[in-house]
Design an enzyme around this catalytic site. Structure first.
Site, PDB file in Angstrom:
ATOM      1  N   HIS A  10      -3.723  -5.294   0.360  1.00  0.00           N
ATOM      2  CA  HIS A  10      -3.179  -5.725   1.662  1.00  0.00           C
ATOM      3  C   HIS A  10      -3.138  -7.258   1.766  1.00  0.00           C
ATOM      4  CE1 HIS A  10      -2.903  -1.859   3.781  1.00  0.00           C
ATOM      5  NE2 HIS A  10      -3.863  -1.499   2.964  1.00  0.00           N
ATOM      6  N   GLU A  38      -1.814  -8.998   3.951  1.00  0.00           N
ATOM      7  CA  GLU A  38      -1.855  -9.444   5.353  1.00  0.00           C
ATOM      8  C   GLU A  38      -3.277  -9.591   5.880  1.00  0.00           C
ATOM      9  OE1 GLU A  38      -1.139  -6.539   4.203  1.00  0.00           O
ATOM     10  OE2 GLU A  38      -1.639  -4.889   5.553  1.00  0.00           O
ATOM     11  N   CYS A  40       0.828  -1.201   0.000  1.00  0.00           N
ATOM     12  CA  CYS A  40       0.000   0.000   0.000  1.00  0.00           C
ATOM     13  C   CYS A  40       0.871   1.263   0.000  1.00  0.00           C
ATOM     14  CB  CYS A  40      -0.973  -0.045   1.183  1.00  0.00           C
ATOM     15  SG  CYS A  40      -2.321   1.111   0.964  1.00  0.00           S
ATOM     16  N   SER A  87      -0.460 -13.959  37.619  1.00  0.00           N
ATOM     17  CA  SER A  87      -1.799 -13.376  37.715  1.00  0.00           C
ATOM     18  C   SER A  87      -2.878 -14.412  37.460  1.00  0.00           C
ATOM     19  CB  SER A  87      -1.928 -12.272  36.668  1.00  0.00           C
ATOM     20  OG  SER A  87      -1.949 -12.857  35.374  1.00  0.00           O
ATOM     21  N   GLY A  88      -2.475 -15.603  37.031  1.00  0.00           N
ATOM     22  CA  GLY A  88      -3.461 -16.591  36.609  1.00  0.00           C
ATOM     23  C   GLY A  88      -3.687 -16.527  35.107  1.00  0.00           C
ATOM     24  N   GLY A  89      -3.256 -15.440  34.484  1.00  0.00           N
ATOM     25  CA  GLY A  89      -3.428 -15.276  33.043  1.00  0.00           C
ATOM     26  C   GLY A  89      -2.388 -16.053  32.261  1.00  0.00           C
ATOM     27  N   VAL A  90      -2.619 -16.152  30.959  1.00  0.00           N
ATOM     28  CA  VAL A  90      -1.771 -17.023  30.146  1.00  0.00           C
ATOM     29  C   VAL A  90      -0.336 -16.489  30.031  1.00  0.00           C
ATOM     30  CG1 VAL A  90      -2.674 -16.031  27.992  1.00  0.00           C
ATOM     31  CG2 VAL A  90      -1.582 -18.242  27.925  1.00  0.00           C
ATOM     32  N   ASP A  91      -0.151 -15.192  29.915  1.00  0.00           N
ATOM     33  CA  ASP A  91       1.196 -14.672  29.667  1.00  0.00           C
ATOM     34  C   ASP A  91       2.134 -14.924  30.856  1.00  0.00           C
ATOM     35  OD1 ASP A  91       0.022 -13.788  27.369  1.00  0.00           O
ATOM     36  OD2 ASP A  91      -0.076 -11.691  27.968  1.00  0.00           O
ATOM     37  N   SER A  92       1.690 -14.517  32.046  1.00  0.00           N
ATOM     38  CA  SER A  92       2.593 -14.702  33.192  1.00  0.00           C
ATOM     39  C   SER A  92       2.795 -16.193  33.468  1.00  0.00           C
ATOM     40  CB  SER A  92       2.078 -13.969  34.434  1.00  0.00           C
ATOM     41  OG  SER A  92       0.847 -14.493  34.864  1.00  0.00           O
ATOM     42  N   SER A  93       1.770 -17.002  33.214  1.00  0.00           N
ATOM     43  CA  SER A  93       1.903 -18.446  33.479  1.00  0.00           C
ATOM     44  C   SER A  93       2.918 -19.086  32.531  1.00  0.00           C
ATOM     45  CB  SER A  93       0.553 -19.148  33.312  1.00  0.00           C
ATOM     46  OG  SER A  93      -0.417 -18.542  34.129  1.00  0.00           O
TER      47      SER A  93
END
Ligand code: XMP
Length: 507
Positions: A167, A169, A79, A221-227
Site C-alpha cells: 500500500h 498510500e 493490492c 456554525s463557527g466550524g472551519v468548513d462553513s466558515s
C-alpha cells in the site's frame, strides 16, 4: 480543463487515503465507485485501482471490464487492484500461507522501471492482504519483491500497466510518495497544478458564473468548513451572500460573540440570531440523547428558515459540505450509498438550489484554502464541535444553569490546552457534565456537588480515536482550577476510553 487521476474504489478502507496522497502531490483526483468510470471525461490522465475487502475469486467480488480502460490510460493497481489485473489475465491468486500484514522491506527492485525510479532496495512498505499473487500472466514481469512476497510489484511488458501488492498510500510505506509521484507525474504526465491558490481562482470564477446576480444564504456554525465556504462565496459574490449564525444556547463560553466578531472582521454579511430561549424551552426535561439531537436539528431548521424568509429573492443555499461527505461509499453488496449533508432537510424544505463550493476538498485542503484566503489561524485550526453543542455533553436534562457550569469548566480546559501548547496536538477536547453528585470537602465544609469528565482525543478522521495522553501536571492544574473556580463542581475525572469501543462524545 483540470486534468485528473481517477481512483476506482473497490471498497478498501484506504481508498480515501490514496486520494489524499495524490492531492498532496498537487494533482487533482476523484474517487468513483468501481463500476462508474467516467468514460466520456476527456480530462482523465490515469487510473488507480484501489484495494478491496474481497478476494478476486470471491463470487461477490467487485469486477470491471479491464479492457474498457486498458491501453487508454496508464493504470496502477494497488493490492486487490493488482491481484485483480493479474487474475483476469490468467495469473494465479491464492490465499497466502500466512496473512501478509504490516511492515516489509523491498529486497530486490528493478530501479530502471519508471514506477520505481529513486526507490532504494531496503525501502519499507506496508502489506495488508490475505491473498497473494503466486504466478503472473504471460508478459507480466516482476519488478520488486520482498522476502515473503515475490510479486511485490509487476508491470505488463510494453504497457503502461502496473500492480503493487503493498500500500503506497499508507504512511508506513516510506517510498509510497515517491512511487505515487512516479506514477502520477512521470508516467501519467500530471502537471501538478492543483493548489489552494489555483482552487480559489478557478472556484471563484465558476461561482461568479454559476450564481450571477443570484442571492445565496448560508448557515454558519463557527466550524472551519462553513466558515471557509462563506469566505470563498463572499469573495465571489460579496453582498449577495447572507450568512446566518444561530445561537442555540449550547455553544461554548463567549463563542457566539467571539465568532460573530471574527466573521464581521472577515467582511461577511452575517446575521447572528440568539434563539437560546426557544431551544431551552423545547429541551426542558428531555433526557434521551437522540431526542435532544432531533429537537436541536428541527429547531435549527425552523430558525434558519424563518430568518431566510426575511430576505428577499434568495435562490441558493450555500453549504460547507466537503469531499469525504460526497464520496459515494460502497456497501458490501456493491450498491452505492450517498452520505448525508450537514444540514439534512434544509434545501428540500426551503426549495433552494444547493451551492457547495468545497465539495471537492479534503479537510486538510479546506484548511489550506482558508489560510490562502487570509483567515485567522484560530478559525482554521478549531477543533470539531458537534452541531448540538453542549447539549450532548450534559448527560440528562438540560438547564441554563448546567450549561453555564459546563461552559466555565470547558473554558478552563480549552484555555489550559492553549496555554500549555497542547491544543493543536489533540483532535478534539471538551468537558462532560455528569449526572452524578459526589461528596467532597472544602475548607471545613462537606460538599455534595457535581462531577465532570475531561475528554481529549487524538484522531485523524474521528472514525477511530485514542484518548490523548496529556501530562499529569497539566491535568492536575486544570482539575484544581475547575474545582476552585467553577461553583457546583467538586470532582474532575479524565476519560481514558478509545473509540471503538467508546465514542468521542458521551451521547
Ligand atoms: P462520536 O461521538 O460519534 O463523534 O465518536 C465523532 C465526531 O462527530 C462529532 N459529532 C457530531 N457532529 N452533529 C455534528 O455535527 C452531531 O450530532 C454529532 N455527534 C458527534 C463529534 O464531536 C466527533 O468529532
Amino acid at each position: 480543463m483540470q486534468e485528473k487521476i481517477i481512483i476506482l474504489d473497490f471498497g478498501s478502507q484506504t481508498t480515501q487515503l490514496i486520494g489524499r496522497r495524490v492531492r498532496e502531490l498537487n494533482m487533482y483526483c476523484e474517487i468513483v465507485p468501481y463500476n462508474k468510470f467516467p468514460h466520456s471525461d476527456p480530462s482523465v490522465i490515469g487510473v488507480i485501482l484501489s484495494g478491496s475487502p474481497f478476494s478476486v475469486y470471491d463470487e461477490k467480488a467487485f469486477k470491471i471490464e479491464l479492457d474498457t480502460i486498458r491501453g487508454k490510460y496508464p493504470i496502477l493497481g494497488i493490492c486487490y487492484g493488482a491481484q485483480f489485473m493479474a487474475y483476469v489475465n490468467g495469473g494465479t491468486v491464492e490465499p497466502a500461507n500466512s496473512r501478509e500484514y504490516g511492515r516489509a522491506l523491498l529486497t530486490t527492485i528493478d530501479t530502471t522501471n519508471p514506477l520505481l525510479k529513486g526507490i532504494e532496495p531496503g525501502s519499507q512498505v506496508w502489506m495488508s492482504h490475505g491473498d497473494t499473487i503466486t504466478s503472473l500472466p504471460e508478459g507480466f514481469n516482476i519488478i520488486a519483491s520482498t522476502e515473503q512476497v515475490p510479486v511485490a510489484a509487476y508491470q505488463a511488458q510494453g504497457e503502461k500497466l502496473w500492480g503493487v501488492q503493498f500500500h503506497p498510500e499508507v504512511y508506513h510505506s516510506t517510498c509510497g510518495t515517491q512511487l505515487l509521484r512516479n506514477f502520477v507525474v512521470d508516467i501519467c504526465g500530471g502537471k501538478q497544478d492543483w493548489s489552494a491558490a489555483s482552487f480559489i481562482e478557478s472556484t471563484v470564477a465558476q461561482l461568479k458564473q454559476q450564481l450571477g446576480d443570484d442571492k445565496v444564504v448560508l448557515g454558519l456554525s463557527g466550524g472551519v468548513d462553513s466558515s471557509v465556504a462563506a469566505v470563498l462565496l463572499n469573495k465571489a459574490i460579496g453582498k449577495n451572500l447572507t450568512c446566518i449564525f444561530v445561537d442555540h444556547g449550547m455553544l461554548r463560553k463567549n463563542e457566539f460573540t467571539d465568532v460573530l466578531r471574527d466573521y464581521e472582521v472577515l467582511g461577511l454579511n452575517v446575521i447572528g440570531v440568539d434563539a437560546s430561549r426557544k431551544f431551552f424551552s423545547e429541551l426542558a426535561g428531555v433526557t434521551d440523547p437522540e431526542k435532544k439531537r432531533k429537537i436541536i436539528g428541527k429547531g435549527f431548521i425552523e430558525v434558519f428558515d424563518e430568518e431566510a424568509h426575511k430576505l428577499s429573492d434568495v435562490k441558493w443555499l450555500g453549504q460547507g459540505t466537503i469531499y469525504p461527505d460526497c464520496i459515494e461509499s460502497l456497501s458490501i453488496t456493491g450498491t452505492t450509498i450517498k452520505s448525508h449533508h450537514n444540514v439534512g432537510g434544509l434545501p428540500e424544505k426551503m426549495n433552494l438550489k444547493l451551492c457547495e463550493p468545497l465539495r471537492l476538498l479534503f479537510k486538510d485542503e479546506v484548511r489550506a484554502v482558508g489560510r490562502e484566503l487570509g483567515m485567522p489561524e484560530h478559525l482554521i485550526t478549531r477543533h470539531p464541535f458537534p452541531g448540538p453543542g453542549l447539549a450532548v455533553r450534559i448527560l440528562g436534562d438540560i438547564t441554563p444553569e448546567k450549561v453555564q457550569i459546563l461552559q466555565e469548566a470547558d473554558h478552563i480546559f480549552i484555555q489550559g490546552l492553549r496555554d500549555w501548547g497542547l491544543y493543536d496536538k489533540v483532535w478534539q477536547a471538551g468537558v462532560i457534565l455528569l449526572p452524578v453528585q459526589s461528596v467532597g470537602v472544602m475548607g471545613d465544609e462537606r460538599t455534595y456537588e457535581r462531577a465532570v469528565a475531561l475528554r481529549a482525543v487524538t484522531s485523524t478522521d474521528a472514525m477511530t480515536a485514542d484518548w490523548a495522553h496529556l501530562p499529569y501536571d497539566f491535568l492536575a492544574e486544570v482539575s484544581n482550577k475547575i474545582i476552585n473556580t467553577v461553583r457546583g463542581v467538586n470532582r474532575v475525572t479524565y476519560d481514558i476510553s478509545s473509540k471503538p469501543p467508546a465514542t468521542i462524545e458521551w451521547e
